[in-house]
Every structure is written in structure tokens, then in C-alpha cells.
Design an enzyme around this catalytic site. Structure first.
Site, PDB file in Angstrom:
ATOM      1  CG  HIS A   1      -1.957  -1.104   1.192  1.00 52.16           C
ATOM      2  ND1 HIS A   1      -3.119  -1.080   0.450  1.00 52.16           N
ATOM      3  CD2 HIS A   1      -1.948  -2.304   1.840  1.00 52.16           C
ATOM      4  CE1 HIS A   1      -3.791  -2.208   0.638  1.00 52.16           C
ATOM      5  NE2 HIS A   1      -3.097  -2.969   1.464  1.00 52.16           N
TER       6      HIS A   1
ATOM      7  CG  ASN B   1      -7.779  -4.686   0.403  1.00 54.81           C
ATOM      8  OD1 ASN B   1      -7.072  -3.710   0.610  1.00 54.81           O
ATOM      9  ND2 ASN B   1      -7.350  -5.926   0.576  1.00 54.81           N
TER      10      ASN B   1
END
Length: 488
Positions: free
Chosen positions: A55, A128
Site C-alpha cells: 500500500h 480493500n
């Protein structure tokens, strides 16, 4: 007329010349005594912190969450008790695998994290856009990420690596059906959904526990790119999603998401042919209905990307009273790993940074370490103590006792793996166009992948739905029939 601002060193001393270093004459060497030069270079050398191992590429924004329906029957979390309650939030969206300045068009899950600054302390939603994950046990997390990261010898992502891993990890098959759909290449951050992926526990004032999953639904709708559309954008723009989010907010076109909760009574946990606490399994809406919780609006861009979007740290274990983690094996590993990586990346006092600090008082005996710029001053830095002026534990906030399922410990294989059942459901729910896109995206991605790896994956796809495997095999020129005789 405003007073002129002096350019200064970090010591606050005014700088007279920021264009020329101190030298020994016109043609002589630079002098070590030039404090301005040395400070400037030394600080520049340390401007960056290690990027997130996953990320790394992200965009963030400030906003608010408004509770639209009381959740008191499920949880005693204060910010969810009354309709109309507003809670300040900071959201960060991200790609997962590639580095900080990689294209935002790449096929990848999108991170969807929200920090709620509630009246009872911080609450982190860490999810997510896709509703499931590749694995069901955190012990495999480094391996799946290593397989997707660039080859350590070539520094190039290699489909042979991750498709090899997927072929030998059948639990990843459901995630493949999502990731290689067009949802693996979203059009923007404003048009992605969000999922907690894991189940959590909510506990109400009476002590009743339920399992929940949380879902964010964008009011702008879910919009994705085809592989060809993503390639066209990437040829011109690496930052399309970050730019879109920033410009929308600057122009007053504030993105909004509705938050929904799905609820499962613990007594019904065994009523399914899969384990609802398995991160590779979805909770389909027609089986677990959505209940509206509230709405998030993002209405302010960061003033400083490094101080906010880059320095913000999330952990799915950062919960407020009325919430607990479930027994999900991937979640259990994340509870440790996420804060641990922030302590490594940003420092042991990362929670003192403004973007991470709660709006409520922090009062404990955790002190010192690198850069403790909010140092507590009391001389009593231990507990228990006999001083009434010092903070005391409050029994009202003891976590309620929870039933433990299991009477032996060991490295036990997860129950009800059902590796292909949910992938089959996803395939069934896809339209003809969505199935065609999934097949095309896999076939395109298999260019250069070894045939034995393709065959192992095709065997997995065949166990999802023969048509799925047949269409992928046809696209790659493989005679499927001879490789699935034992599966018929």
C-alpha cells in the site's frame, strides 16, 4: 503591507544567502563550517522514511462520517448510537503491490482505509475494494506478497511467480475471480467500493455479541476500466486516480460513500458450507442483507502529503468499546503487523503525529523513545500507584468475555476450506460481459507464463466451473481435456 518573513535555519537563525556556499576564496573548496549548507543537505538526506511494504502508493483526504441509523442494538460504540452524530475522518486509498510512484492503472487490489476520530478514541477501518483476500492464514502473508512483488534478482514483476503461488494455493481462486475482473483496474478512487474483508465482533450494552462485516458503497457508483482503457490512460498519466480525487475535492465535488453492515449471529456460524470467518470467503448480500449505518463525505485535501497521507498509520485492531476482532486467522496476524510496520517506518512515537493522534486525551505511562514531542510530565510513571491525581483503570471498559471455540492447540488446518465454492458463486453472478473480461484478462496475463503453471491453474478453474477453465484454455491454446480427466 505585511512584515517580510526571514528565511531561517531549523535553529531559527536568519539566512543571509541561500544561493552560494561558503568557500575558501573564489576558486577554493567549500568550507565545512558552512552550517546552512550542512544542515540543508543533512536534512535532505533524511527527508524520506521507508515506504510501506504494501500500500505504498496512496492518496488521502479529510472528511466526516454521519451516522444515519442507530446501531445500538448491535454495538455500544458511542459514535454509532444516535442518528446525526458526526465523526471526523481521514481516508486513504491505495494500490497494494507496487512502489510509491507506480502507475495507478495497474491491476491490483485497492486499499480502502478510514481513521475515525471518535469521542472514545480512534477507530481504524482497514479494508480493500475487493471483498476477499488471497489467503486464509497470516503465516502465508509474506509469501503471497513476495510472489506478487518484483523478482529480487531482476526487480521485474513476473507472472510465473504469482501464478505459481496461486496454482498451489487453491484458496486464492475466489480472489482471482475478482482481481482479474475489470474491478482489478478501477476508474478512480471515488468510484470504488470498500470491504472490511474480515469479520469483526460488535457487542452491545447488554453484552450480546454479533459478527459483522462492513461495506462502503460509493454514491458515484462503481466504475472500472478495461485492460485496454487502463493502458491508454497509463500511456499519458501515472497519477490519474490521485489527480481525480484531489481535483474533485478542490472543485467542491465531494465524494461520498454509504456504510453498510452485515450481521451474523454466532449461533449460526456453523450453518454454512464454508467458514464465515475465512478471509477468502465473501458474505453475499442476498444471504447476509446490508443494513445502512451512515455516510462518509470527503471534503478537504491534505495540506501536506508527507505529514498526512504518507505518515498516517492504520491497524485493524484499533477499535473502540463495543468492537472486537474476530478469530479470522489473517486478521489475527494483521493485528500485530500493522502497528509494527508503522513503528519501523515512522518511529515508535508515530501515534503522536497529528494525523494519528486521537481527539480524546491520551493519559498513560508510555514515554520517551525517538522524538517524543508530546512528552507527559508527571513524575509518577508507573501503575498501580497511590496517587489520586494519576490516571486509573476503569472497569467499565473491560472487554466482555468471549466464548473460545476449540479445545486443543496446534497447527490445525482450517475447517470447511471449500476453496472453489465461492469462486463458482462469483462466476454465476457475473454477466456475460464480465465473464468475457475475466477470461480475457487472465489469458493476457498468462503471456510468458510456463505451461505447467497454467495447467495447474486451469485445474483449479475447472473445479470452479468447467466453462471457466475451458474458455481460458481455449484462449491459451491448451488442450484442457487431457489435464482434467481425474476431475470429471
Amino acid at each position: 503591507m505585511t512584515d517580510r518573513r526571514n528565511l531561517t535555519t531549523n535553529q531559527g537563525v536568519p539566512i543571509g544567502d541561500n544561493q552560494n556556499s561558503m568557500t575558501a576564496g573564489l576558486k577554493g573548496p567549500t568550507l565545512l563550517e558552512d552550517y546552512v549548507l550542512i544542515e540543508k543537505l543533512a536534512h535532505f538526506d533524511r527527508e524520506r522514511v521507508p515506504e510501506r511494504v504494501v500500500h505504498a502508493r496512496g492518496a488521502g483526504a479529510h472528511g466526516k462520517f454521519v451516522t444515519k441509523k442507530s446501531m445500538k442494538k448491535y454495538t455500544k460504540a458511542q459514535f454509532l448510537q444516535e442518528e446525526g452524530t458526526e465523526t471526523e475522518v481521514f481516508a486513504r486509498f491505495s494500490t497494494v503491490i507496487h512502489g510509491q510512484h507506480s502507475p495507478e492503472t495497474l491491476r491490483d487490489p485497492r486499499g480502502f482505509s478510514v481513521k475515525f476520530y471518535t469521542e472514545e478514541g480512534n477507530y481504524d477501518f482497514v479494508g480493500n475494494n475487493l471483498p476477499v483476500f488471497f489467503i486464509r492464514d497470516a503465516i502465508k502473508f509474506p509469501d503471497v506478497i513476495h510472489s506478487l512483488k518484483p523478482d529480487p534478482r531482476t526487480n521485474i514483476q513476473d507472472g510465473n511467480r504469482y501464478w505459481d503461488f496461486f496454482s498451489l494455493t487453491p484458496e486464492a481462486t475466489t480472489m482471482i475471480t475478482y482481481l482479474f475482473s475489470d474491478e482489478g483496474t478501477p476508474a478512480s478512487y471515488r468510484e470504488i467500493r470498500g470491504s472490511s474483508v474480515h469479520a469483526f465482533k460488535w457487542i452491545n450494552e447488554e453484552g450480546k455479541t454479533v459478527y459483522v462485516k462492513l461495506r462502503w458503497v460509493p454514491k458515484a457508483g462503481i466504475v472500472n476500466l478495461s485492460t485496454d482503457q487502463a493502458a491508454q490512460i497509463q500511456a499519458k498519466e501515472f497519477n490519474h486516480a490521485s489527480r481525480d480525487l484531489y481535483e474533485a475535492i478542490e472543485n467542491g465535488d465531494y465524494p461520498e460513500w454509504d456504510l453498510y453492515v452485515q450481521v451474523l449471529d454466532p449461533k449460526d456460524l456453523d450453518n454454512y458450507d464454508f467458514n464465515p470467518l475465512d478471509a477468502t470467503k465473501d458474505w453475499f448480500e442476498d444471504v447476509f442483507p446490508y443494513e445502512h449505518v451512515g455516510t462518509m463525505t470527503l471534503n478537504r485535501n491534505p495540506d501536506n502529503i508527507f505529514a498526512e497521507t504518507e505518515s498516517v498509520g492504520f491497524n485493524p485492531g484499533v477499535l473502540v468499546p463495543g468492537m472486537l476482532p474476530s478469530e479470522d486467522r489473517v486478521l489475527q496476524g494483521r493485528l500485530f503487523s500493522y502497528s509494527d510496520t508503522q513503528r519501523h517506518r515512522v518511529g515508535p512515537n508515530y501515534l503522536q503525529l497529528p494525523i494519528n493522534s486521537p481527539k480524546t486525551p491520551v493519559d498513560n505511562n508510555q514515554r520517551d523513545g525517538q522524538m517524543p514531542f508530546k512528552q507527559q510530565t508527571s513524575s509518577i510513571n508507573y501503575e498501580p500507584n497511590s496517587y489520586d491525581t494519576e490516571p486509573k483503570e476503569n472497569p467499565a471498559y473491560i472487554e466482555p468475555e468471549q466464548e473460545i471455540r476449540g479445545d486443543i492447540s496446534g497447527r490445525l488446518v482450517a475447517e470447511k476450506p471449500n476453496n472453489f465454492g465461492h469462486a463458482k458463486e462469483v462466476w454465476k453472478r457475473y454477466s456475460d460481459a464480465e465473464r468475457a473480461a475475466l477470461v480475457k484478462n487472465i489469458v493476457d496475463d498468462w503471456e510468458g507464463v510456463r505451461e505447467d503453471i497454467k495447467i495447474r491453474n486451469l485445474r483449479n478453474f475447472y473445479q470452479v466451473e468447467p466453462e471457466f477453465a475451458e474458455r481460458v484454455a481455449a484462449g491459451t491454446g491448451i488442450n484442457l481435456a487431457e489435464h482434467v480427466i481425474d476431475l470429471k
